[in-house]
Design an enzyme around this catalytic site. Sequence first.
Site, PDB file in Angstrom:
ATOM      1  N   GLY A  64      48.300 -25.280 -24.958  1.00 22.02           N
ATOM      2  CA  GLY A  64      48.719 -24.227 -24.057  1.00 22.02           C
ATOM      3  C   GLY A  64      49.406 -24.745 -22.806  1.00 22.02           C
ATOM      4  N   GLN A  92      43.862 -17.300 -23.742  1.00 23.42           N
ATOM      5  CA  GLN A  92      42.517 -16.737 -23.866  1.00 23.42           C
ATOM      6  C   GLN A  92      42.483 -15.509 -24.778  1.00 23.42           C
ATOM      7  OE1 GLN A  92      39.533 -17.818 -22.697  1.00 23.42           O
ATOM      8  NE2 GLN A  92      40.432 -19.622 -21.769  1.00 23.42           N
ATOM      9  N   THR A 131      57.594 -35.862 -33.067  1.00 20.49           N
ATOM     10  CA  THR A 131      57.111 -35.776 -34.442  1.00 20.49           C
ATOM     11  C   THR A 131      56.081 -34.659 -34.563  1.00 20.49           C
ATOM     12  OG1 THR A 131      57.452 -38.147 -34.757  1.00 20.49           O
ATOM     13  CG2 THR A 131      55.976 -37.039 -36.302  1.00 20.49           C
ATOM     14  N   CYS A 166      37.370 -28.489  -9.248  1.00 19.70           N
ATOM     15  CA  CYS A 166      36.566 -29.476  -8.523  1.00 19.70           C
ATOM     16  C   CYS A 166      37.438 -30.699  -8.291  1.00 19.70           C
ATOM     17  CB  CYS A 166      35.323 -29.848  -9.321  1.00 19.70           C
ATOM     18  SG  CYS A 166      34.182 -30.922  -8.445  1.00 19.70           S
TER      19      CYS A 166
END
Length: 410
Positions: free
Chosen positions: A70, A185, A243, A342
């Site tokens: 994604g 999602q 590839t 974080c």
Amino acid sequence: MERIYLDHAATTSTLPVAMDAVMEQMRVGGNPSSLHSAGRRARATVEAAREDIARLAHCDSAEVIFTSGGTEADNLAVKGLFWKRQASNPRARKILVSSVEHHAVSEAVEWLEKNEDAVAIWLSVDATGRVDPDTVRAEIAQDPEAVALVTVMWANNEVGTIQPVAEIAAIASEYGVPMHTDAVQAFGTVPVDFRASDATTMAISGHKIGAPMGVGALIATRAAALEPVLHGGGQERSVRSGTIDAASIAGFAAAARAAGENLHEEANRLATLRNRLIEGVQELVPDATLRGATPETADEMTAGVWRRLPGNAHFTFAGCEGDSLLFLLDMAGIESSTGSACNAGVPRPSHVLLAMGLDEVTARGAQRFTLGHSSTDADVDGLLAALPAAFAQAQKAGLAAHTPDASLWH
């Protein structure tokens, strides 16, 4: 200790049918770009997979461009659309981007701002994390020729809110502006119809639906003007060189077929389980506040009406640090997520929750529980049994320190 996995939004376990498909293609081998028999067999596997994935995405197979996941698909869309639009119209510098996007989109936009003279227009959201289509119209209408593209995700990865993508894409199309949507999602979880959405491009990923990590796709209309990010052999419509990973693609297709076979039933099962989880948490921990869109009723599930992802239950817990609660739950055998970034070991509040209007202290109490194909009633029971004590300890630790006090975990 038996573990309970409630972080399917991060990744879900690989389906046996996907593993079998990967292993079978790895056994036979072949480069899909080769002209000999092995290459042609690998190419046939890839093209069959392309059709299977297109069927679930409701697009033409020629519109499926395979990527490594994604993140690459989002970068290819955002950068590729921007560069092409700029080449034909140097005035088109504005990128309209929702303020709750995944970092794969938001940081691609920020990179274009820093390096390519783009101007980011961050679209506000309401208290549930939803973009108002009228906001998009107002921004474009000011100067349509100055807008390079619009990018609004299909469903939010943290709070699960589903966006009015078709309405927003229709507005963009009305002004001749391309529209990208990150559907990582949503794909394989709720009905996703690329053709009906009127979007120009759409990102999807394999490991969210039971395929291996490292494979995804960008769905792009034939008319989509995309500048390649990678250059090389000209694979995938000369938009994404490299590839082709036939084995992973075969696994992606197997997972997509499995998702498509019982999409409605599984969505209803997960939403029913999610609603029980939400009701249980709210009953046991009054200081927990559900974030995101209102959960669907049983009648709405039956009718296929979705405001939030079926498996998503996102809360903020008053008076505690989300990381403290995460670690305490982990020690009790429950694997969840804060859904926040974080950096360098310092917890920071979620940009999604801040965009929804929460203050930093409240946002730092976030905890996301997400269900998937392996989730059961016993998983919900386990969470509800462990949560009250874990929350009490996390609340005792409080919000004073950014680093949770390990002595409180014993």
